[in-house]
Design an enzyme around this catalytic site. Structure first.
Site: not given
Ligand code: SF4
Length: 281
Positions: A14, A41, A72, A94, A122, A124, A191, A219, A264
């Site tokens: 992604c 992951h 994350h 991200c 997790h 995140e 997302c 993952s 991933s």
């Molecule tokens: S939120 Fe997570 S899945 Fe979505 S683009 Fe960002 S890293 Fe990738």
């Protein structure tokens, strides 16, 4: 007869993972880099990074160079610790995760009790809870979050990679106790890349004999994609081309095979899996 392989339009890394991997690899060309936890992951990608000298550390005590923060994100205190220790770092959080962190922080500052629908273990989710402060909790079921009284003012958000139908079910369960709340806010922090993959995967599962989801067993978004596809057809997780062989009965008889991936999984790994499928008789 050769199999018809239908490849999802959006697959491979992604944008958030691609950015994290590229930024870290670029930095590693000129300096030793240590990732705080696994950058992605996916074991094959972590091994690729290790082969470039990029080591995984689980404590800043082990940092001997530039520290990379994964897509994350991390709890805010990690930035203080980095600064306190005089460690240089690259932050590949991200932008979608960063936005969710800001939402968590904003809702907490408005006095809401913040609930994060997601896996409390997790990375995140830990970062989101950290931004939301002491009046927050995370979990994958209402019963794991609330055992006693419900807060009067509640805000709900989710781990960015959860699927829309899961969040809807969770919110729906909470809303069965609607009269116990004074004020409820629902912030959509999902997302869109994950949502698009899920939509496409459902369509592949409905229109092919079998869907191969390329992803690492660790993952969670890959595993959930398999579960999701299995609601519409038949899907299996494949972590490498070695898993593609004539012994796999469902694959052997399938005429059409859909291929998608977790966020991933690198493109080269997906291409290897597709080649192996196409080579089967
Ligand atoms: S939120 Fe997570 S899945 Fe979505 S683009 Fe960002 S890293 Fe990738």
């Amino acid at each position: 007869m050769a199999k018809l392989v239908k490849k999802a339009a959006e697959l491979g890394f992604c944008p958030g993972v691609a950015r994290a991997v590229e930024t870290t690899m670029r930095a590693a060309r000129s300096t030793p880099v240590f990732t705080l936890g696994r950058l992605v992951h996916n074991d094959v990608v972590v091994s690729e990074l290790e082969a470039m000298g990029i080591a995984v550390i689980h404590s800043l005590d082990d940092a001997r160079g530039l520290v990379a923060i994964s897509a994350h994100g991390v709890p805010a205190q990690v930035y203080h610790q980095l600064q306190h220790r005089g460690l240089k770092f690259i932050d590949t959080t991200c932008p979608i995760v960063r936005k969710a962190q800001q939402v968590a922080s904003q809702l907490a500052s408005e006095g809401y009790f913040v609930v994060v629908y997601g896996d409390p273990g997790h990375a995140e989710v830990k970062g989101l809870l950290d931004r939301a402060g002491p009046k927050s909790k995370a979990g994958l079921s209402v019963s794991s979050i609330f055992r006693g009284r419900l807060p009067k003012r509640l805000a709900i958000l989710s781990q960015t990679t959860r699927l829309s139908h899961e969040v809807q079910a969770f919110v729906g369960e909470l809303l069965t106790s609607l009269e116990k709340f004074q004020d409820i806010r629902i912030a959509v922090t999902l997302c869109s890349h994950v949502a698009r993959r899920a939509r496409e995967a459902a369509s592949l599962a409905s229109s092919t004999d079998l869907v191969v989801v390329v992803g690492d067993p660790q993952s969670s978004n890959s595993n959930r994609l398999v579960e999701w596809c299995n609601q519409f057809g038949y899907a299996r997780l494949v972590s490498s081309a070695n898993m593609i062989d004539g012994e796999w009965q469902e694959l052997r008889v399938a005429q059409t095979v859909g291929v998608t991936s977790g966020t991933s999984s690198p493109n080269w790994l997906i291409d290897e899996v597709i080649d192996a499928i196409e080579r089967l008789d």
